[in-house]
Design a protein around this motif. Structure first.
Motif, PDB file in Angstrom:
ATOM      1  N   SER A   1      36.062   8.105  -3.671  1.00 11.97           N
ATOM      2  CA  SER A   1      37.228   8.922  -3.348  1.00 11.97           C
ATOM      3  C   SER A   1      38.485   8.056  -3.238  1.00 11.97           C
ATOM      4  CB  SER A   1      36.997   9.699  -2.044  1.00 11.97           C
ATOM      5  OG  SER A   1      36.770   8.815  -0.978  1.00 11.97           O
ATOM      6  N   VAL A   2      38.354   6.858  -2.716  1.00  6.11           N
ATOM      7  CA  VAL A   2      39.497   5.953  -2.618  1.00  6.11           C
ATOM      8  C   VAL A   2      39.968   5.530  -4.012  1.00  6.11           C
ATOM      9  CG1 VAL A   2      40.254   3.700  -1.752  1.00  6.11           C
ATOM     10  CG2 VAL A   2      38.777   5.142  -0.350  1.00  6.11           C
ATOM     11  N   ILE A   3      39.026   5.285  -4.901  1.00  6.90           N
ATOM     12  CA  ILE A   3      39.382   4.900  -6.272  1.00  6.90           C
ATOM     13  C   ILE A   3      40.107   6.039  -6.975  1.00  6.90           C
ATOM     14  CG2 ILE A   3      38.397   4.332  -8.528  1.00  6.90           C
ATOM     15  CD1 ILE A   3      36.230   2.764  -6.977  1.00  6.90           C
ATOM     16  N   PHE A   4      39.614   7.267  -6.804  1.00  9.66           N
ATOM     17  CA  PHE A   4      40.271   8.410  -7.434  1.00  9.66           C
ATOM     18  C   PHE A   4      41.653   8.669  -6.835  1.00  9.66           C
ATOM     19  CE2 PHE A   4      35.995   9.816  -8.972  1.00  9.66           C
ATOM     20  CZ  PHE A   4      36.336   9.842 -10.317  1.00  9.66           C
ATOM     21  N   MET A   5      41.808   8.471  -5.535  1.00  8.96           N
ATOM     22  CA  MET A   5      43.132   8.651  -4.930  1.00  8.96           C
ATOM     23  C   MET A   5      44.110   7.592  -5.441  1.00  8.96           C
ATOM     24  SD  MET A   5      42.626   9.978  -1.046  1.00  8.96           S
ATOM     25  CE  MET A   5      41.254   8.955  -0.562  1.00  8.96           C
ATOM     26  N   GLY A   6      43.644   6.381  -5.618  1.00  8.36           N
ATOM     27  CA  GLY A   6      44.493   5.340  -6.188  1.00  8.36           C
ATOM     28  C   GLY A   6      44.886   5.655  -7.623  1.00  8.36           C
ATOM     29  N   ALA A   7      43.933   6.161  -8.393  1.00  9.98           N
ATOM     30  CA  ALA A   7      44.231   6.552  -9.773  1.00  9.98           C
ATOM     31  C   ALA A   7      45.240   7.691  -9.801  1.00  9.98           C
ATOM     32  CB  ALA A   7      42.944   6.957 -10.483  1.00  9.98           C
ATOM     33  N   ALA A   8      45.130   8.622  -8.871  1.00  6.35           N
ATOM     34  CA  ALA A   8      46.092   9.726  -8.803  1.00  6.35           C
ATOM     35  C   ALA A   8      47.490   9.197  -8.508  1.00  6.35           C
ATOM     36  CB  ALA A   8      45.668  10.731  -7.739  1.00  6.35           C
TER      37      ALA A   8
ATOM     38  N   ALA B   1      38.748  15.494  -7.720  1.00  8.47           N
ATOM     39  CA  ALA B   1      37.515  14.710  -7.773  1.00  8.47           C
ATOM     40  C   ALA B   1      37.325  13.897  -6.493  1.00  8.47           C
ATOM     41  CB  ALA B   1      37.535  13.785  -8.986  1.00  8.47           C
ATOM     42  N   ALA B   2      38.418  13.353  -5.965  1.00  4.97           N
ATOM     43  CA  ALA B   2      38.310  12.595  -4.711  1.00  4.97           C
ATOM     44  C   ALA B   2      37.846  13.496  -3.589  1.00  4.97           C
ATOM     45  CB  ALA B   2      39.660  11.977  -4.370  1.00  4.97           C
TER      46      ALA B   2
END
Length: 52
Positions: A3-10, A43-44
């Motif tokens: 979830s942290v990776i997806f938030m960073g990508a967002a 997704a996150a």
């Protein structure tokens, strides 16, 4: 963790959308970046739900 990776990508995708908007690129480019950012946030969120 995911979830942290997806938030960073967002965050990166939103920044890209803003950048392309400031460069006077076609509107569909910025909108597509914002849509992808929204999907990354979704997704996150889904990764934070408990598994059944």
């Amino acid at each position: 963790m995911w979830s942290v990776i997806f938030m960073g990508a967002a965050g990166l995708l939103v920044g890209g959308g803003i950048s392309f908007h400031q460069q006077k690129r076609p509107a569909w480019v910025s909108v597509s970046f914002y849509v992808l950012a929204g999907l990354a946030l979704l997704a996150a969120y889904l990764f934070t739900l408990p598994a059944k």
